[in-house]
Write an enzyme that holds these catalytic residues in place. Structure first.
Site, mmCIF file in Angstrom:
data_model
loop_
_atom_site.group_PDB
_atom_site.id
_atom_site.type_symbol
_atom_site.label_atom_id
_atom_site.label_comp_id
_atom_site.label_asym_id
_atom_site.label_seq_id
_atom_site.Cartn_x
_atom_site.Cartn_y
_atom_site.Cartn_z
ATOM 1 N N GLY A 1 -2.342 -31.506 -20.531
ATOM 2 C CA GLY A 1 -3.163 -32.691 -20.298
ATOM 3 C C GLY A 1 -2.573 -33.722 -19.367
ATOM 4 O O GLY A 1 -3.170 -34.787 -19.158
ATOM 5 N N GLU B 1 1.775 -26.541 -23.242
ATOM 6 C CA GLU B 1 0.988 -25.559 -22.461
ATOM 7 C C GLU B 1 0.220 -26.349 -21.395
ATOM 8 O O GLU B 1 -0.904 -26.764 -21.594
ATOM 9 C CB GLU B 1 0.046 -24.755 -23.373
ATOM 10 N N CYS B 2 0.903 -26.566 -20.289
ATOM 11 C CA CYS B 2 0.358 -27.427 -19.222
ATOM 12 C C CYS B 2 -0.242 -26.585 -18.104
ATOM 13 O O CYS B 2 0.270 -25.515 -17.773
ATOM 14 C CB CYS B 2 1.469 -28.275 -18.615
ATOM 15 N N GLY B 3 -1.300 -27.108 -17.511
ATOM 16 C CA GLY B 3 -1.956 -26.418 -16.407
ATOM 17 C C GLY B 3 -1.941 -27.254 -15.148
ATOM 18 O O GLY B 3 -1.134 -27.059 -14.240
ATOM 19 N N ARG B 4 -2.846 -28.252 -15.109
ATOM 20 C CA ARG B 4 -3.082 -29.022 -13.880
ATOM 21 C C ARG B 4 -1.800 -29.560 -13.247
ATOM 22 O O ARG B 4 -1.596 -29.443 -12.046
ATOM 23 C CB ARG B 4 -4.018 -30.201 -14.204
ATOM 24 N N CYS C 1 -26.774 -26.143 0.946
ATOM 25 C CA CYS C 1 -28.015 -26.897 1.120
ATOM 26 C C CYS C 1 -28.318 -27.727 -0.130
ATOM 27 O O CYS C 1 -29.384 -27.631 -0.711
ATOM 28 C CB CYS C 1 -29.160 -25.956 1.433
ATOM 29 N N TYR D 1 -7.564 -25.884 -10.964
ATOM 30 C CA TYR D 1 -8.984 -26.063 -11.242
ATOM 31 C C TYR D 1 -9.740 -26.298 -9.930
ATOM 32 O O TYR D 1 -10.461 -27.287 -9.780
ATOM 33 C CB TYR D 1 -9.214 -27.234 -12.211
HETATM 34 C C1 LIG Z 1 -6.339 -25.788 -25.268
HETATM 35 C C2 LIG Z 1 -5.885 -26.208 -23.924
HETATM 36 N N1 LIG Z 1 -4.584 -26.171 -23.643
HETATM 37 C C3 LIG Z 1 -4.096 -26.523 -22.431
HETATM 38 C C4 LIG Z 1 -4.947 -26.944 -21.432
HETATM 39 C C5 LIG Z 1 -4.373 -27.323 -20.108
HETATM 40 O O1 LIG Z 1 -4.654 -28.628 -19.829
HETATM 41 P P1 LIG Z 1 -4.167 -29.328 -18.478
HETATM 42 O O2 LIG Z 1 -4.536 -28.433 -17.367
HETATM 43 O O3 LIG Z 1 -4.880 -30.627 -18.471
HETATM 44 O O4 LIG Z 1 -2.678 -29.473 -18.599
HETATM 45 C C6 LIG Z 1 -6.332 -27.026 -21.694
HETATM 46 C C7 LIG Z 1 -7.257 -27.479 -20.667
HETATM 47 O O5 LIG Z 1 -8.435 -27.558 -20.800
HETATM 48 C C8 LIG Z 1 -6.809 -26.635 -22.969
HETATM 49 O O6 LIG Z 1 -8.114 -26.682 -23.260
#
Ligand SMILES: Cc1ncc(COP(=O)(O)O)c(C=O)c1O
Length: 390
Positions: free
Chosen positions: A230, A268-271, A341, A370
């Site tokens: 997050g 568990e980080c993504g963005r 369009c 994303y």
């Molecule tokens: C359960 C869960 N974990 C981890 C993430 C990763 O979140 P972020 O990309 O904001 O770090 C998400 C994103 O939607 C999620 O739903």
């Protein structure tokens, strides 16, 4: 770190058609992830949430650095297991199919994040049938105690995600009745797009206190607390992303203060991991004035790069000169659109440019998370962008 402008200028010389591409700086990705992980406290683990960007090359760059990967669907799980069978995997997400739960058990995942009592019962049955232990985390949706929410909240209010804490005794009873379910921890991911370190530390403190309270109330000692991801990217003010480094310092203090040293704290980080390594580049095809406003139409659009439309923001960009100067605007506000369009195909709205000409390149940074993978790629059957892993 790559010199992006020089790289683009070199790549466009090989392009017969107007240029449109994603560029990923894998060196930058590796060094950023490495720095993030070295800042963490000793008892922390770091998983990458592949939903942010599951490209093979991105995963390969991260694999030697992270503790594991998080999958949010059967498709991601299969992909991750196929590419990195040696890496610990988490399987989460709502509405898991029985076949996906079975796959998770067959893959020997490190954790299954269970979202509801029905899913927990289904997993208990499956694991008994297969004679395989199931490592379970209960995903919890708890009240937020006046902690400020971000623009994307998955909990702290009624949502489809996780257990209501009132259901916890029943959920624990299901786990206890099963010979195969093993409670390894609790999982929280209550919000994304967090930009404020102090608010996020308050949220983690709430997780710690809730975790400790449940351990006392139900006489549990699960080894791991998953605190989700997050951490936010500031698309409006790219100098002010979430301050991971200050957060890690605060986290160390919090872990000591709350006596959480014996629990493994899993992220568990993504963005925040991949956003900064990606760039989306479009060549300007047309410049026009319509009812008093300037528009630049560039090759590609939100079917490749949905991030600005999805977030409702005007994405930052830079102009790389390359075009002829006969058709151009100078010191004007201009809206950058793609080839679709629909009036929703806007990447940046009314932004000031010093000079923009036909054939120039627009480079959108912060396009590594994303972005391509959340875009409606087949709409209008335009060609896909080129992709360069550098
Ligand atoms: C359960 C869960 N974990 C981890 C993430 C990763 O979140 P972020 O990309 O904001 O770090 C998400 C994103 O939607 C999620 O739903």
């Amino acid at each position: 770190m790559l010199n992006i402008e020089a790289t683009i200028k070199q790549l466009v010389t090989h392009s017969e058609e107007p240029f449109c591409a994603y560029l990923y700086d894998l060196g930058e990705l590796r060094s950023h992830a490495q720095k993030m992980i070295s800042a963490l406290p000793k008892n922390a683990e770091f998983f990458y949430a592949a939903k942010a960007n599951p490209e093979r090359e991105i995963l390969a760059a991260l694999s030697p650095i992270v503790d594991g990967f998080e999958a949010a669907s059967g498709g991601e799980l299969k992909w991750l297991h196929q590419l990195h069978p040696e890496k610990p995997l988490i399987f989460g997400g709502p509405g898991k199919l029985p076949s996906e739960l079975k796959l998770a058990l067959e893959c020997g995942v490190d954790a299954i994040h269970v979202e509801s009592q029905n899913e927990l019962k289904r997993l208990a049955e499956l694991s008994a049938q297969m004679g395989r232990p199931a490592p379970v985390f209960l995903r919890m949706n708890i009240p937020l105690d006046n902690i400020e929410v971000t623009k994307l909240a998955m909990g702290g209010k009624p949502t489809p995600f996780g257990f209501d804490p009132q259901e916890l005794p029943d959920a624990l009873a299901i786990v206890q009745r099963s010979n195969y379910l093993e409670l390894k921890g609790f999982h929280f991911h209550l919000m994304s797009h967090q930009l404020c370190v102090d608010t996020h530390l308050k949220l983690i403190q709430l997780y710690f206190n809730t975790f400790k309270q449940w351990c006392t109330d139900y006489q549990l000692s699960p080894p791991i607390l998953n605190v989700g991801g997050g951490m936010g990217i500031n698309y409006q003010d790219p100098g002010n992303h979430f301050d991971w480094w200050r957060f890690c310092e605060g986290l160390k203090v919090l872990i000591d203060a709350e006596s959480m040293n014996d629990t493994r704290i899993r992220f568990e980080c993504g963005r925040f991991v991949t956003a900064t390594c990606g760039y989306y580049v479009m060549e300007v095809l047309d410049i026009k004035r319509n009812h008093g406003e300037f528009f630049a139409i560039a090759r590609g659009g939100t079917h490749h790069f949905r991030t600005p439309a999805a977030q409702g923001h005007s994405h930052p960009f830079s102009v790389i000169k390359g075009g002829n100067s006969e058709v151009s605007v100078e010191n004007e506000k201009i809206t950058i659109v793609g080839q679709l369009c629909t009036p929703k195909d806007v990447l940046a709205k009314s932004e000031m440019v010093k000079s923009l000409s036909l054939g120039d390149y627009l480079c959108f940074p912060l396009a590594g998370a994303y972005a391509w993978n959340i875009s409606h790629q087949n709409f209008l059957m335009h060609e896909k962008p080129r992709v360069y892993f550098l």
